[in-house]
Design an enzyme around this catalytic site. Structure first.
Site, PDB file in Angstrom:
ATOM      1  N   GLU A  38      58.129 -11.186  28.052  1.00 57.69           N
ATOM      2  CA  GLU A  38      57.540 -12.203  27.175  1.00 57.69           C
ATOM      3  C   GLU A  38      58.034 -13.590  27.575  1.00 57.69           C
ATOM      4  O   GLU A  38      59.248 -13.814  27.671  1.00 57.69           O
ATOM      5  CB  GLU A  38      57.919 -11.894  25.718  1.00 57.69           C
ATOM      6  CG  GLU A  38      57.282 -10.588  25.245  1.00 57.69           C
ATOM      7  CD  GLU A  38      58.041  -9.919  24.099  1.00 57.69           C
ATOM      8  OE1 GLU A  38      58.934 -10.548  23.507  1.00 57.69           O
ATOM      9  OE2 GLU A  38      57.736  -8.743  23.813  1.00 57.69           O
ATOM     10  N   GLU A  69      56.575  -4.765  23.419  1.00 59.15           N
ATOM     11  CA  GLU A  69      57.720  -4.170  24.107  1.00 59.15           C
ATOM     12  C   GLU A  69      57.441  -2.756  24.612  1.00 59.15           C
ATOM     13  O   GLU A  69      57.940  -2.367  25.665  1.00 59.15           O
ATOM     14  CB  GLU A  69      58.953  -4.184  23.194  1.00 59.15           C
ATOM     15  CG  GLU A  69      59.559  -5.574  22.981  1.00 59.15           C
ATOM     16  CD  GLU A  69      58.822  -6.421  21.956  1.00 59.15           C
ATOM     17  OE1 GLU A  69      57.931  -5.879  21.257  1.00 59.15           O
ATOM     18  OE2 GLU A  69      59.120  -7.618  21.833  1.00 59.15           O
ATOM     19  N   PHE A  92      65.141 -10.286  23.256  1.00 58.84           N
ATOM     20  CA  PHE A  92      66.352 -10.071  22.470  1.00 58.84           C
ATOM     21  C   PHE A  92      66.599  -8.566  22.395  1.00 58.84           C
ATOM     22  O   PHE A  92      65.663  -7.790  22.206  1.00 58.84           O
ATOM     23  CB  PHE A  92      66.219 -10.660  21.059  1.00 58.84           C
ATOM     24  CG  PHE A  92      66.242 -12.162  21.039  1.00 58.84           C
ATOM     25  CD1 PHE A  92      67.443 -12.861  21.038  1.00 58.84           C
ATOM     26  CD2 PHE A  92      65.054 -12.885  21.045  1.00 58.84           C
ATOM     27  CE1 PHE A  92      67.465 -14.246  21.047  1.00 58.84           C
ATOM     28  CE2 PHE A  92      65.076 -14.281  21.051  1.00 58.84           C
ATOM     29  CZ  PHE A  92      66.285 -14.964  21.050  1.00 58.84           C
ATOM     30  N   ASP A  94      67.697  -6.833  20.185  1.00 60.06           N
ATOM     31  CA  ASP A  94      67.251  -6.280  18.897  1.00 60.06           C
ATOM     32  C   ASP A  94      65.852  -5.663  19.006  1.00 60.06           C
ATOM     33  O   ASP A  94      65.486  -4.810  18.215  1.00 60.06           O
ATOM     34  CB  ASP A  94      67.221  -7.389  17.842  1.00 60.06           C
ATOM     35  CG  ASP A  94      68.479  -8.232  17.892  1.00 60.06           C
ATOM     36  OD1 ASP A  94      69.307  -8.121  16.980  1.00 60.06           O
ATOM     37  OD2 ASP A  94      68.645  -9.013  18.859  1.00 60.06           O
ATOM     38  N   PHE A  95      65.079  -6.135  19.977  1.00 58.08           N
ATOM     39  CA  PHE A  95      63.685  -5.683  20.073  1.00 58.08           C
ATOM     40  C   PHE A  95      63.551  -4.315  20.740  1.00 58.08           C
ATOM     41  O   PHE A  95      62.443  -3.798  20.861  1.00 58.08           O
ATOM     42  CB  PHE A  95      62.827  -6.704  20.840  1.00 58.08           C
ATOM     43  CG  PHE A  95      62.845  -8.107  20.264  1.00 58.08           C
ATOM     44  CD1 PHE A  95      63.341  -8.368  19.001  1.00 58.08           C
ATOM     45  CD2 PHE A  95      62.360  -9.177  21.015  1.00 58.08           C
ATOM     46  CE1 PHE A  95      63.369  -9.667  18.491  1.00 58.08           C
ATOM     47  CE2 PHE A  95      62.381 -10.474  20.510  1.00 58.08           C
ATOM     48  CZ  PHE A  95      62.888 -10.717  19.249  1.00 58.08           C
ATOM     49  N   ILE A  96      64.652  -3.740  21.180  1.00 57.74           N
ATOM     50  CA  ILE A  96      64.507  -2.417  21.814  1.00 57.74           C
ATOM     51  C   ILE A  96      64.031  -1.362  20.814  1.00 57.74           C
ATOM     52  O   ILE A  96      63.515  -0.331  21.208  1.00 57.74           O
ATOM     53  CB  ILE A  96      65.782  -1.921  22.542  1.00 57.74           C
ATOM     54  CG1 ILE A  96      66.961  -1.723  21.585  1.00 57.74           C
ATOM     55  CG2 ILE A  96      66.154  -2.847  23.689  1.00 57.74           C
ATOM     56  CD1 ILE A  96      68.176  -1.089  22.249  1.00 57.74           C
ATOM     57  N   HIS A 138      68.201 -10.960  15.657  1.00 55.69           N
ATOM     58  CA  HIS A 138      68.241 -11.619  16.967  1.00 55.69           C
ATOM     59  C   HIS A 138      69.671 -11.753  17.488  1.00 55.69           C
ATOM     60  O   HIS A 138      69.956 -12.633  18.293  1.00 55.69           O
ATOM     61  CB  HIS A 138      67.612 -13.021  16.901  1.00 55.69           C
ATOM     62  CG  HIS A 138      66.124 -13.024  16.754  1.00 55.69           C
ATOM     63  ND1 HIS A 138      65.505 -12.655  15.595  1.00 55.69           N
ATOM     64  CD2 HIS A 138      65.134 -13.348  17.615  1.00 55.69           C
ATOM     65  CE1 HIS A 138      64.186 -12.760  15.739  1.00 55.69           C
ATOM     66  NE2 HIS A 138      63.936 -13.176  16.959  1.00 55.69           N
TER      67      HIS A 138
END
Lengths: 334, 339
Positions: A38, A69, A92, A94-96, A138
């Site tokens: 992104e 993602e 980030f 956190d986005f996994i 984040h």
């Protein structure tokens, strides 16, 4: 540290530029490598570490993706299975959560499930770390989620030198490797050689040698531990500080070797302490060096709560040198 | 973008009729799938094959009608109902049965089993135990094909159930955005596991979802191998020409249960419904057509069945006689040790 040719020039560079240099070397040396994520191409990423690469390598090598993602990781898994060497960016860490199936059930397991016939040389860069007032979604350090998955490698560069060298090593590795970066380290200055070099994956770095205390750190906590070591020195504690560099594979041998010498150990990471990777390190120490230990292994990590927003709360949430010293004093009774 | 949405009937209006050689090829692929699955189901029920099998019986026209257009360099991703896709892609019975039996001679050395059966050399990037796991991977393979400027395509097979997973939507959007040589083949068999389509999605036609991603959506009778052949041929040609992906919905039906064989007497669908669909058995329909067109007589068809059955007996024997994996191999291939 890896050998660097004597004529190679070493500069003082910020961590963020070291990331760029690492990715640039990868795109230069591997024709099958490409970057996808992104805002990575046009914007050069929100933190700017791909800046200039679109102009340098062209739109066939660096791709802006939708905010998708699952799509990004899926793109990498399919492209790698078909022979490319993807460098993926999850903005980030956190986005996994958005792509955990693609990470945990596809990327990590494909080679094993297929009896070794698939090879997935994938590098994933992702940004962890609290301290920037970005609140609960984040700021997390989720390396333990990934380290628990057989099939993945996970590295956490603490310095500009390691950021560049670990990115290059990750991209040369034939396995999926997560490079967990830290947003609070982006401005950190350090020596970075020109040109390509590798920091080997799975080898810890003894950054400070010491006689009677071992501190094992993950990622950005290295700096905090080094500060703490100075304070501990005034209390008569000569701490050895070991940057794990890699949590999967983890260099148990280096840690055990140190603990056999120092007899006392602490593990420090930014992630939530409970169930964090430090628990695994502590377990490894007691399994392999129980007879050498003079005290229980101490652990420093974040409290069992999401990362808070307010600067007043976040300041006490993130582990730092002061907390390391307090915990060490409790542990050692000094 | 306007909704491009047509129903393919197999009357040859989209592409030229397949040659007799192609028709016979499709037929053999379907027969191979059918007998492989019938035997596998029995072996599972007899307790000889461990674990769970999701059988492809009833859906053979889809795999055969699509795969006859592909080479080993074209990739596919499959589903947990994946044996049919691998067979149609050229899978070898010996190594397939060996995998189902968990033997070291299997395609995955016994590490994957039915739900992860795969063969990279044939471009078969895996059955997948995760509903919706395949489309993003196929999109990535299609990306690699375009990156290399090759003419190869990647086909994602998935079900009506998977079309509700976010992974399908992200893959469809990105494939269309990048104009990738991908084909999304939805095998709509009317059920997401044990839940009827009407109870799991508000659309009747999954192909409608193509409009949301700016790609053509095509509906085809998935029990008609020629219809599938024609529609897939057009979608694949489009992809090879660099015109981007297509969503091809094949209306089909699985004759047996979600897992295993027992197809009747369960509450989630009626016996009448199953019987109605079985009357449209894709192999019987196709054989009737081939007989009528004098491409394959009843007797010739029987010979194909007999040949395949003999091959299956040999393959089952091969699998049963194959060694179990050495326990020492457990940790092999968690990581690549090269590179």
């Amino acid at each position: 540290m890896s050998a660097v040719a004597s004529e190679t020039k070493t500069r003082q560079l910020p961590y963020v530029v070291a990331i760029t240099e690492g990715v640039r070397e990868v795109l230069k040396e591997q024709a099958n490598a490409f970057v996808a994520g992104e805002d990575v191409a046009g914007a050069g990423s929100v933190y700017g570490y791909y800046r200039g690469l679109l102009d340098e390598f062209g739109a066939d090598r660096i791709y802006d993706t939708p905010i998708s993602e699952k799509g990004i990781i899926g793109l990498g898994v399919g492209a790698a299975a078909a022979g490319l060497r993807p460098v993926l960016d999850i903005m980030f860490m956190d986005f996994i959560g958005e792509c955990m199936d693609e990470i945990a059930n596809q990327m990590a397991k494909m080679r094993f499930m297929f009896g070794g016939s698939a090879t997935l040389p994938i590098t994933v860069l992702t940004m962890a770390g609290a301290g920037a007032n970005l609140a609960a979604q984040h700021s997390q350090s989720l390396e333990a989620w990934l380290a628990h998955l057989p099939g993945l490698k996970v590295v956490m560069p603490a310095t500009p030198y390691d950021a560049k060298g670990l990115i290059i090593a990750a991209a040369r590795d034939d396995n999926p490797v997560f490079v967990v970066l830290n947003k609070m380290s982006l401005a950190m200055m350090g020596d970075v050689p020109e040109g390509p070099y590798e920091v080997p994956i799975g080898k810890a770095n003894v950054v400070r040698t010491g006689k009677n205390y071992t501190i094992v750190t993950l990622g950005r906590m290295l700096g905090q531990a080094l500060d703490a070591a100075k304070q501990l020195a005034e209390l008569g504690i000569d701490a050895e500080v070991i940057d794990a560099r890699s949590v999967q594979p983890f260099d148990t041998e280096a840690v055990i070797k140190s603990v056999e010498k120092t007899h006392r150990a602490m593990v420090v990471h930014e992630a939530v302490r409970f169930g964090g990777f430090g628990a695994e390190i502590a377990a490894q120490i007691q399994e392999h060096a129980f007879d050498y230990l003079d005290a229980p292994v101490a652990r420093v990590g974040a409290p069992f709560s999401p990362v808070p927003f307010s600067p007043a709360l976040e300041k006490v949430y993130v582990p730092n040198a002061e907390r390391i010293v307090v915990v060490a004093r409790e542990q050692l009774g000094i | 973008m306007a909704r491009i949405h047509k129903t393919v009937t197999g009357d040859g209006f989209l592409a030229k009729q397949p040659t007799n050689k192609t028709l016979l090829d499709i037929h053999r692929r379907m027969v191979r799938i059918r007998h492989f699955e019938e035997r596998a189901g029995k072996l599972m029920e007899d307790g000889k094959i461990p674990g769970a099998l999701h059988l492809y019986v009833g859906q053979e026209a889809v795999a055969a009608g699509v795969m006859v257009h592909l080479t080993a360099e074209d990739q596919i991703t499959s589903t947990h109902r994946g044996h049919g896709h691998l067979i149609a892609k050229g899978g070898d019975f010996d190594r397939m049965y060996a995998e189902l039996f968990g033997r070291s001679t299997g395609y995955c050395k016994g590490k994957g089993g039915s739900m992860h059966i795969s063969n990279m050399d044939l471009g078969m990037l895996g059955a997948n135990g995760i509903v919706g796991g395949g489309p993003p991977i196929a999109m990535g393979a299609a990306f690699a094909n375009k990156f290399r400027k090759s003419k190869h395509v990647a086909v994602a097979f998935f079900g009506d159930g998977a079309s509700n997973e976010g992974s399908f939507h992200e893959a469809a959007n990105m494939a269309s955005l990048y104009k990738l040589p991908a084909i999304f083949v939805c095998e709509n068999n009317g059920y997401g596991e044990y839940t009827a389509q009407a109870n799991h999605q508000a659309v009747v036609d999954v192909a409608d979802r193509a409009a949301g991603y700016g790609m053509p959506g095509v509906i085809v009778d998935g029990m008609d191998a020629v219809a599938v052949y024609e529609a897939a041929g057009e979608a694949i040609a489009r992809a090879r020409k660099g015109q981007g992906p297509t969503l091809l919905e094949c209306k089909t039906y699985r004759f047996y249960d979600h897992v295993g064989v027992r197809g009747m007497g369960l509450n989630y669908r009626t016996d009448d419904e199953v019987k109605k669909w079985m009357k449209r058995d894709p192999i019987k329909l196709f054989e009737a057509r081939l007989a009528e067109q004098k491409v394959l007589s009843k007797k010739q068809a029987e010979a194909v069945h007999a040949e395949v059955l003999a091959e299956i007996e040999a393959a089952v024997a091969f699998a049963e006689q194959s060694p179990m994996p050495d326990v020492a191999s457990l940790l092999d291939d968690v990581y690549s040790t090269a590179g």
